[in-house]
Design a protein around this motif. Structure first.
Motif, PDB file in Angstrom:
ATOM      1  N   ASP A 114     -11.287   1.618   3.377  1.00  0.00           N
ATOM      2  CA  ASP A 114     -10.964   1.046   4.678  1.00  0.00           C
ATOM      3  C   ASP A 114      -9.690   0.244   4.460  1.00  0.00           C
ATOM      4  OD1 ASP A 114     -11.105   0.285   7.349  1.00  0.00           O
ATOM      5  OD2 ASP A 114     -12.843  -1.035   7.110  1.00  0.00           O
ATOM      6  N   ALA A 115      -8.958  -0.045   5.519  1.00  0.00           N
ATOM      7  CA  ALA A 115      -7.716  -0.816   5.405  1.00  0.00           C
ATOM      8  C   ALA A 115      -7.501  -1.578   6.695  1.00  0.00           C
ATOM      9  CB  ALA A 115      -6.537   0.123   5.130  1.00  0.00           C
ATOM     10  N   TRP A 116      -6.729  -2.686   6.605  1.00  0.00           N
ATOM     11  CA  TRP A 116      -6.442  -3.485   7.784  1.00  0.00           C
ATOM     12  C   TRP A 116      -5.121  -4.205   7.617  1.00  0.00           C
ATOM     13  CZ3 TRP A 116     -10.334  -4.120   4.332  1.00  0.00           C
ATOM     14  CH2 TRP A 116     -10.282  -5.246   3.510  1.00  0.00           C
ATOM     15  N   VAL A 117      -4.477  -4.471   8.748  1.00  0.00           N
ATOM     16  CA  VAL A 117      -3.209  -5.215   8.758  1.00  0.00           C
ATOM     17  C   VAL A 117      -3.506  -6.681   8.519  1.00  0.00           C
ATOM     18  CG1 VAL A 117      -1.289  -5.983  10.225  1.00  0.00           C
ATOM     19  CG2 VAL A 117      -2.010  -3.581  10.254  1.00  0.00           C
ATOM     20  N   ASP A 118      -2.735  -7.273   7.625  1.00  0.00           N
ATOM     21  CA  ASP A 118      -2.809  -8.713   7.373  1.00  0.00           C
ATOM     22  C   ASP A 118      -1.694  -9.402   8.158  1.00  0.00           C
ATOM     23  OD1 ASP A 118      -4.956  -8.785   5.537  1.00  0.00           O
ATOM     24  OD2 ASP A 118      -3.619  -8.166   3.920  1.00  0.00           O
ATOM     25  N   GLY A 119      -2.028 -10.463   8.843  1.00  0.00           N
ATOM     26  CA  GLY A 119      -1.025 -11.266   9.516  1.00  0.00           C
ATOM     27  C   GLY A 119      -0.669 -10.758  10.901  1.00  0.00           C
ATOM     28  N   ASP A 120       0.434 -11.317  11.435  1.00  0.00           N
ATOM     29  CA  ASP A 120       0.817 -11.031  12.818  1.00  0.00           C
ATOM     30  C   ASP A 120       2.041 -10.127  12.921  1.00  0.00           C
ATOM     31  OD1 ASP A 120       2.700 -12.838  11.929  1.00  0.00           O
ATOM     32  OD2 ASP A 120       2.391 -14.282  13.539  1.00  0.00           O
ATOM     33  N   GLN A 121       2.401  -9.459  11.829  1.00  0.00           N
ATOM     34  CA  GLN A 121       3.511  -8.508  11.836  1.00  0.00           C
ATOM     35  C   GLN A 121       2.975  -7.094  11.641  1.00  0.00           C
ATOM     36  OE1 GLN A 121       6.767  -9.453  12.382  1.00  0.00           O
ATOM     37  NE2 GLN A 121       5.792 -11.422  12.793  1.00  0.00           N
ATOM     38  N   PRO A 122       3.570  -6.102  12.280  1.00  0.00           N
ATOM     39  CA  PRO A 122       3.131  -4.718  12.053  1.00  0.00           C
ATOM     40  C   PRO A 122       3.367  -4.303  10.602  1.00  0.00           C
ATOM     41  CG  PRO A 122       4.604  -4.849  13.950  1.00  0.00           C
ATOM     42  CD  PRO A 122       4.647  -6.183  13.273  1.00  0.00           C
ATOM     43  N   PHE A 123       2.497  -3.451  10.104  1.00  0.00           N
ATOM     44  CA  PHE A 123       2.708  -2.788   8.820  1.00  0.00           C
ATOM     45  C   PHE A 123       3.471  -1.505   9.101  1.00  0.00           C
ATOM     46  CE2 PHE A 123       1.507   0.661   5.988  1.00  0.00           C
ATOM     47  CZ  PHE A 123       1.772   0.120   4.743  1.00  0.00           C
ATOM     48  N   VAL A 124       4.556  -1.268   8.384  1.00  0.00           N
ATOM     49  CA  VAL A 124       5.309  -0.021   8.476  1.00  0.00           C
ATOM     50  C   VAL A 124       5.382   0.569   7.076  1.00  0.00           C
ATOM     51  CG1 VAL A 124       7.486   1.096   9.097  1.00  0.00           C
ATOM     52  CG2 VAL A 124       6.659  -0.860  10.434  1.00  0.00           C
ATOM     53  N   GLY A 125       4.869   1.780   6.934  1.00  0.00           N
ATOM     54  CA  GLY A 125       4.889   2.459   5.654  1.00  0.00           C
ATOM     55  C   GLY A 125       5.411   3.873   5.796  1.00  0.00           C
ATOM     56  N   ILE A 126       6.054   4.357   4.753  1.00  0.00           N
ATOM     57  CA  ILE A 126       6.479   5.747   4.688  1.00  0.00           C
ATOM     58  C   ILE A 126       5.509   6.463   3.762  1.00  0.00           C
ATOM     59  CG2 ILE A 126       8.350   7.333   4.070  1.00  0.00           C
ATOM     60  CD1 ILE A 126       8.983   5.486   6.464  1.00  0.00           C
ATOM     61  N   GLU A 127       4.877   7.512   4.274  1.00  0.00           N
ATOM     62  CA  GLU A 127       3.845   8.238   3.528  1.00  0.00           C
ATOM     63  C   GLU A 127       4.351   9.613   3.123  1.00  0.00           C
ATOM     64  OE1 GLU A 127       0.299   7.826   2.912  1.00  0.00           O
ATOM     65  OE2 GLU A 127       0.371   5.690   3.394  1.00  0.00           O
ATOM     66  N   PHE A 128       4.140   9.926   1.853  1.00  0.00           N
ATOM     67  CA  PHE A 128       4.619  11.179   1.288  1.00  0.00           C
ATOM     68  C   PHE A 128       3.514  12.184   1.014  1.00  0.00           C
ATOM     69  CE2 PHE A 128       7.463   7.736   0.042  1.00  0.00           C
ATOM     70  CZ  PHE A 128       8.644   8.185   0.602  1.00  0.00           C
ATOM     71  N   LEU A 129       2.258  11.776   1.135  1.00  0.00           N
ATOM     72  CA  LEU A 129       1.172  12.691   0.786  1.00  0.00           C
ATOM     73  C   LEU A 129       0.219  12.964   1.943  1.00  0.00           C
ATOM     74  CD1 LEU A 129       0.003  14.362  -1.513  1.00  0.00           C
ATOM     75  CD2 LEU A 129      -1.264  12.348  -2.259  1.00  0.00           C
ATOM     76  N   SER A 130      -0.104  11.968   2.737  1.00  0.00           N
ATOM     77  CA  SER A 130      -1.164  12.124   3.740  1.00  0.00           C
ATOM     78  C   SER A 130      -0.672  12.395   5.155  1.00  0.00           C
ATOM     79  CB  SER A 130      -2.032  10.863   3.768  1.00  0.00           C
ATOM     80  OG  SER A 130      -1.293   9.785   4.307  1.00  0.00           O
ATOM     81  N   ALA A 131       0.623  12.435   5.368  1.00  0.00           N
ATOM     82  CA  ALA A 131       1.152  12.495   6.734  1.00  0.00           C
ATOM     83  C   ALA A 131       0.694  13.719   7.516  1.00  0.00           C
ATOM     84  CB  ALA A 131       2.676  12.445   6.711  1.00  0.00           C
ATOM     85  N   ALA A 132       0.502  14.838   6.864  1.00  0.00           N
ATOM     86  CA  ALA A 132       0.113  16.062   7.575  1.00  0.00           C
ATOM     87  C   ALA A 132      -1.276  15.938   8.203  1.00  0.00           C
ATOM     88  CB  ALA A 132       0.157  17.268   6.633  1.00  0.00           C
ATOM     89  N   GLU A 133      -2.161  15.124   7.603  1.00  0.00           N
ATOM     90  CA  GLU A 133      -3.548  15.051   8.082  1.00  0.00           C
ATOM     91  C   GLU A 133      -3.951  13.726   8.713  1.00  0.00           C
ATOM     92  OE1 GLU A 133      -3.116  15.537   4.562  1.00  0.00           O
ATOM     93  OE2 GLU A 133      -2.794  17.679   4.811  1.00  0.00           O
TER      94      GLU A 133
END
Length: 126
Positions: free
Chosen positions: A100-119
């Protein structure tokens, strides 16, 4: 270790993605570059996988493998066996299935994904 071979020169912008997915508090912008799929994941404050993505994918925990880079914000990840990490801007990361995962704080999380993006964040059968 397998070798990946790039066979074409290509560039695409995540601002005009090939595919957009928009579950609650989630923006997934996907581009396909030859045999590769790259995603920009934006999770708004208050985002949690079990609240926002679980209803879409219908699994008890996230079953994707993730390899990525955090552009901004902060994300906590906890595996089903209780291991926990915090990901912050400038970190590269790997996350195995079963978390499970969650955003910490009051700023958006922005990540670039190289493996899971298709699904990631796709309903079963789509």
């Amino acid at each position: 270790m397998p070798t990946n071979i790039v066979t074409q020169l290509a560039v695409k912008s995540h601002d005009t993605p090939d595919e957009k997915r928009r579950p609650d508090k989630t923006e997934v912008d996907v581009v396909s570059l030859g045999d590769y799929t790259v995603g920009r994941f934006t999770f708004k404050p208050g985002w949690r996988w079990s609240d926002c993505i679980k209803p879409v994918v219908q699994t008890d925990s996230c079953q994707n493998n993730h390899v990525g880079y955090c552009v901004s914000g902060a994300l906590s990840v906890e595996t089903t066996n209780g291991n926990r990490i915090s990901i912050t801007a400038g970190n590269s990361y790997t996350i195995p299935p079963g978390h499970d995962a969650w955003v910490d704080g009051d700023q958006p999380f922005v990540g670039i994904e190289f493996l899971s993006a298709a699904e990631f964040a796709k309903a079963p059968g789509t």
